[in-house]
Design an enzyme around this catalytic site. Structure first.
Site, PDB file in Angstrom:
ATOM      1  N   GLU A   1       1.007  -1.253   0.002  1.00 56.94           N
ATOM      2  CA  GLU A   1      -0.062   0.116  -0.070  1.00 56.94           C
ATOM      3  C   GLU A   1       0.988   1.503   0.115  1.00 56.94           C
ATOM      4  OE1 GLU A   1      -3.395   1.775   2.866  1.00 56.94           O
ATOM      5  OE2 GLU A   1      -3.362  -0.328   2.742  1.00 56.94           O
TER       6      GLU A   1
ATOM      7  N   ASP B   1       0.349   5.256   0.798  1.00 53.48           N
ATOM      8  CA  ASP B   1      -0.669   6.210   1.156  1.00 53.48           C
ATOM      9  C   ASP B   1      -0.673   7.812   1.104  1.00 53.48           C
ATOM     10  OD1 ASP B   1      -2.232   3.874   1.825  1.00 53.48           O
ATOM     11  OD2 ASP B   1      -1.504   4.058   4.050  1.00 53.48           O
TER      12      ASP B   1
ATOM     13  N   GLU C   1      -2.799  10.541   2.916  1.00 56.80           N
ATOM     14  CA  GLU C   1      -4.019  10.809   3.921  1.00 56.80           C
ATOM     15  C   GLU C   1      -3.723  12.112   4.394  1.00 56.80           C
ATOM     16  OE1 GLU C   1      -4.599   6.319   6.275  1.00 56.80           O
ATOM     17  OE2 GLU C   1      -2.470   7.433   6.581  1.00 56.80           O
TER      18      GLU C   1
END
Length: 539
Positions: free
Chosen positions: A122, A124, A126
């Site tokens: 993953e 990311d 955010e």
């Protein structure tokens, strides 16, 4: 004065309806027309993405060019890409939740399927909402083979709610670069040699969402969402999916391929300018780095001791000319190292001219690989064994680039030419200015015997020396919108006829004695079809 580049392990802190009125007698024709109408009326965003959570909390604007996600006290919302990807460059323009966004989390990330959460990958972005007037926090994270916990947080240095800004992930076999408005904010390198997993074999889907994260997002969860301010809205537009679509780990892009622009030499490490910008972000806006969190990690995570490549670039761009550099290569066991001297423009249709020196086992010849990218298409490798010890002293390496010919030379001896074959449909490098680069980096996934022999870090640091920086006699581009003064035939000495029987004889001598690979003769690679430029390039 000599300068050198070092490769060594170092500590680092681092997304209108149209009516059909015509009558047609043929069923087949009507089907085709209907298909065309349906295709043309699909909103742009839904050609590549699907809503996956709360469609009633989403809204399309600007003829389907902009997608809004909404969050209220009943639900958040989300979308994801239709395809999966394995390496490439993915960008999205986002306008974040304005005003008091405390407790909200806006996301944009890549993830492999969660069918095996213990081994998923993953990447990311955010965006952690905050109180009005306080900076937005951008948190990045990397999961590899199920292991995450690699958070870095920065304050954004602008108001991300006033307008759209671009957030990008460049992902290749060597590195992952997170960027904001094309400015690098984080670098995560492949450290598999340290026993650290790297996301390089699982295709990933693009996800975006807006949800309630007030248990942790703002000041550790101390400040909660003010539902009186709902609905909270984040907007997405102008995405770019310049990446390899992959259904599974056996996709063609799973292996290093010079035909993919993101696998080109210019994207194996950050340039000196990019490194400077990254350091600026770290020094002025970084507010948390897991690598320096001794309370959380009493033993520094192994990947924080990253191998650090090094490099430099020209301050100017050039269009045609002669470019030379004196280089003394990494001595001893240089397996896995790659020293470079090359030119490149930017973007997925970039041009590039490469000299790459591939390290080898002590006592074996150094390999010099040349390559040419034109309009984003490369895969034109040639390799020669150098006929001298390039680590004992400096030797002169030259790129001579004219409007109809590129010549590679070693100590004045031509080793390769690449001609303008645009008349037979092969693009040539004649319109895009390029910067000059040199670097030293870890290429042991492919450089020495196809990657079978790795870097021996007990021999670090590895050092290559570069000198004679003034050996550039070329047309400097001051305005990229007007390069006509660089393209006037016969006005520069390098446009004169360089070739004669002596020079041709020298190049023939190199080909007959030291050429060990030529893409033009690799019938297995090109399915028995010789690339068209090979018939007209003096091979």
């Amino acid at each position: 004065m000599h300068h050198y580049l070092v490769l060594a392990p170092l500590m680092s802190s681092l997304l209108t309806y149209t009516w059909l009125y015509s009558l047609v007698s043929s069923y087949v024709l009507s089907s085709l027309v209907l298909f065309s109408v349906l295709e043309s009326t699909t909103p742009p965003f839904f050609k590549d993405f699907n809503i996956t959570w709360a469609p009633d909390h989403t809204q399309l604007l600007d003829n389907g060019e902009v997608l809004e996600l909404k969050l209220d006290n009943t639900s958040g919302s989300a979308f994801q890409s239709i395809n999966q990807f394995l390496f490439g460059n993915i960008t999205m323009q986002i306008k974040l939740v304005p005003n008091n966004s405390a407790g909200t989390v806006t996301t944009y990330y890549l993830s492999s399927p969660w069918t095996h959460p213990d081994t998923h990958d993953e990447l990311d972005f955010e965006f952690l909402g905050n109180l009005s007037g306080q900076p937005y926090i951008l948190q990045t994270n990397v999961f590899a083979n199920g292991t995450g916990g690699r958070e870095q947080r920065i304050f954004l240095w602008f108001d991300p709610t006033a307008d759209f800004h671009s957030y990008g992930i460049l992902w290749n076999h060597r590195q992952i670069v997170f960027s904001v408005d094309n400015l690098p904010i984080r670098l995560f390198t492949n450290n598999e040699y340290l026993g650290m997993a790297y996301p390089d074999h699982q295709p990933m889907t693009i996800f975006s969402s807006l949800w309630n994260g007030d248990q942790w997002a703002t000041q550790g969860g101390r400040i909660k969402i003010d539902w009186a301010a709902a609905p909270f809205v984040a907007s997405y537009t102008n995405y770019n999916l310049d990446a390899c679509v992959a259904e599974n780990a056996n996709a063609s892009c799973a292996t290093f391929n010079a035909n993919n622009w993101w696998d080109g030499a210019a994207y194996q490490m950050l340039s000196s300018d990019q490194l400077g910008k990254l350091r600026w972000v770290e020094q002025n806006y970084m507010v948390y780095d897991y690598c320096s969190d001794m309370k959380r990690y009493p033993v520094t995570p192994v990947e924080c001791a990253q191998n650090s490549a090094s490099g430099f670039s020209s301050k100017s761009e050039y269009l045609f000319g002669t470019f030379s550099m004196n280089i003394k290569l990494v001595p001893g066991d240089s397996c896995g190292t790659v020293a470079t001297f090359y030119m490149t423009s930017s973007g997925s249709t970039h041009d590039e001219i490469d000299l790459e020196f591939l390290g080898n086992v002590s006592g074996q010849p150094y390999l010099l690989q040349t390559n040419v990218f034109a309009h984003g298409v490369g895969g034109r490798e040639q390799r020669v064994n150098l006929w001298f010890d390039p680590t004992a002293d400096f030797h002169l390496y030259t790129i001579q680039w004219t409007q109809n010919l590129i010549t590679f030379l070693v100590d004045g001896i031509p080793i390769r030419v690449f001609k303008d074959n645009s008349d037979i449909g092969v693009p040539y490098l004649n319109s895009k200015p390029m910067y000059l680069y040199s670097s030293l980096w870890n290429g042991d996934s492919w450089a020495t015997q196809g990657g079978r022999i790795k870097l021996d870090w007990s021999n670090a640091p590895f050092i290559a020396y570069f000198s004679n920086f003034n050996s550039i006699d070329a047309c400097t581009v001051w305005n990229v919108n007007d390069t006509s003064y660089c393209s006037t035939p016969g006005t520069s000495w390098w446009e004169t006829d360089y070739w004669n029987a002596t020079q041709l004889g020298k190049m023939t001598w190199v080909a007959e004695n030291y050429l060990v690979y030529d893409y033009c003769t690799d019938t297995a690679r090109f399915n028995g079809v010789t690339p068209p430029e090979c018939w007209n390039n003096w091979h």
